[in-house]
Design an enzyme around this catalytic site. Structure first.
Site, mmCIF file in Angstrom:
data_model
loop_
_atom_site.group_PDB
_atom_site.id
_atom_site.type_symbol
_atom_site.label_atom_id
_atom_site.label_comp_id
_atom_site.label_asym_id
_atom_site.label_seq_id
_atom_site.Cartn_x
_atom_site.Cartn_y
_atom_site.Cartn_z
ATOM 1 N N GLY A 167 5.757 3.167 0.295
ATOM 2 C CA GLY A 167 6.416 3.921 -0.773
ATOM 3 C C GLY A 167 5.632 3.713 -2.061
ATOM 4 C CB ALA A 200 -0.900 -0.016 1.233
ATOM 5 C CE LYS A 201 -1.649 6.678 -2.827
ATOM 6 N NZ LYS A 201 -3.081 6.295 -2.777
ATOM 7 N NE ARG A 202 0.980 -0.433 5.792
ATOM 8 C CZ ARG A 202 -0.293 -0.667 5.551
ATOM 9 N NH1 ARG A 202 -1.136 0.324 5.483
ATOM 10 N NH2 ARG A 202 -0.738 -1.898 5.391
#
Ligand code: GLU
Length: 319
Positions: free
Chosen positions: A257, A253-255
């Site tokens: 990177g 996911a976005k976390r």
């Protein structure tokens, strides 16, 4: 083998991206395996854009998703199918289930369900598919109109589950018990079709015989098989491959990177480098640092894909 699967049907697979965000490495890995599995056996591949998730989907996202797939070297037969344009088919199926007494109006809000379903001993982590519906509205309303007028709310439609399991033979994971957890929504309160129903109606309508996807959808499959059964449709075979996760073991996911295809593309990474990387994540070991999907067709073996979740964070693309 599932008795409702007709072995003589021509092999048809599908790519079914949700254009809710840009494609990332995890999506690409599932698509690569789905594409290779079908194309390596001479099957047909269709593309369906699953854009039914309401206002989150923007038209430019649909175009971008299709463009990204082409850029990566995937192909498909026929025009892309846009799921939101097939509402009449989804509605007809939902109405049939309602008329047959297999679905019922439900006016419960999410928080009411959570409250009714939660018990003091429940673990802190929510179950992956949300709380099990306790059946509050089952048998309460004779029709959608009655549900609406008595509750003052727009009702959803919920499928009445009468079987606790729908076992199936997964092409990758083998025999699955196929537990079914509670009555589930087939049409949302805003009238739009729920994923579980739309995916079944569309896969059947497009003649899909093989669904290969990530195992975050493994718990959805028994529900989908119930719908195939109730609607009298031939079910595809299913293969669920491990999710691509970040280094913390959680779904990419976005976390973790930016692993979006756009991001790498913007940095000058070639589609062949991305496919090669993703192929390694899938245990396919391409010969070089760059590959097109069709370079991997020879000797493709789904069984060679690792069974554990694959860490896909921070790929090191040589420039
Ligand atoms: N559109 C779904 C997704 O991108 C996939 C649905 C499916 O494969 O059944 O997560």
């Amino acid at each position: 083998m599932n008795p409702r699967t007709l072995p003589q049907r021509p092999l048809v697979g599908r790519l079914a991206p949700s254009p809710t965000g840009v494609l990332h490495l995890g999506n690409v890995r599932s698509f690569l395996l789905a594409w290779l599995s079908v194309r390596s056996r001479g099957g047909k591949m269709v593309l369906r854009i699953e854009d039914i998730d309401g206002p989150r989907v923007r038209t430019e996202m649909i175009d971008r998703t299709i463009e990204d797939l082409r850029w990566l070297g995937f192909d498909w037969d026929g025009d892309p199918v846009i799921q939101s344009m097939r509402r009449a088919l989804h509605d007809a199926a939902a109405d049939r289930l309602l008329d047959a007494g297999r679905a019922y109006p439900c006016v419960c809000s999410r928080s009411e369900i959570e409250e009714a379903a939660s018990a003091p001993h429940e673990p802190v982590d929510a179950p992956p598919d949300g709380p099990i519906y306790p059946g509050t509205c089952r048998g309460l309303y004779a029709s959608l109109e009655e549900a609406r007028s008595r509750s003052g709310r727009d009702p959803a439609l919920r499928f009445h589950v009468t079987r606790t399991s729908e076992p199936f033979d997964d092409l990758f994971l083998g025999e699955q018990r196929g537990a079914v957890r509670g009555d589930f929504v087939i049409r949302k309160r805003d009238g739009s079709p729920a994923y579980q129903l739309a995916v079944v109606v569309d896969d059947a309508d497009q003649g899909v015989t093989e669904v290969l996807r990530a195992d975050d959808l493994l718990t959805s499959t028994p529900r989908q098989l119930l719908l195939y059964r109730e609607l009298g449709l031939s079910a595809p075979r299913f293969a669920h491959v491990p999710l691509v996760v970040g280094s913390d073991g959680r779904r990419l996911a976005k976390r973790h990177g930016d692993t979006s295809i756009d991001h790498f593309r913007g940095r000058g990474v070639s589609p062949e480098q991305i496919i090669s990387h993703v192929a390694r994540l899938a245990g396919l070991a391409p010969a070089g640092a760059s590959a097109r999907p069709e370079d991997l067709l020879d000797n493709f073996d789904l069984a060679a894909t690792p069974r554990a979740p694959v860490v896909g964070e921070d790929p090191d693309f040589e420039s």
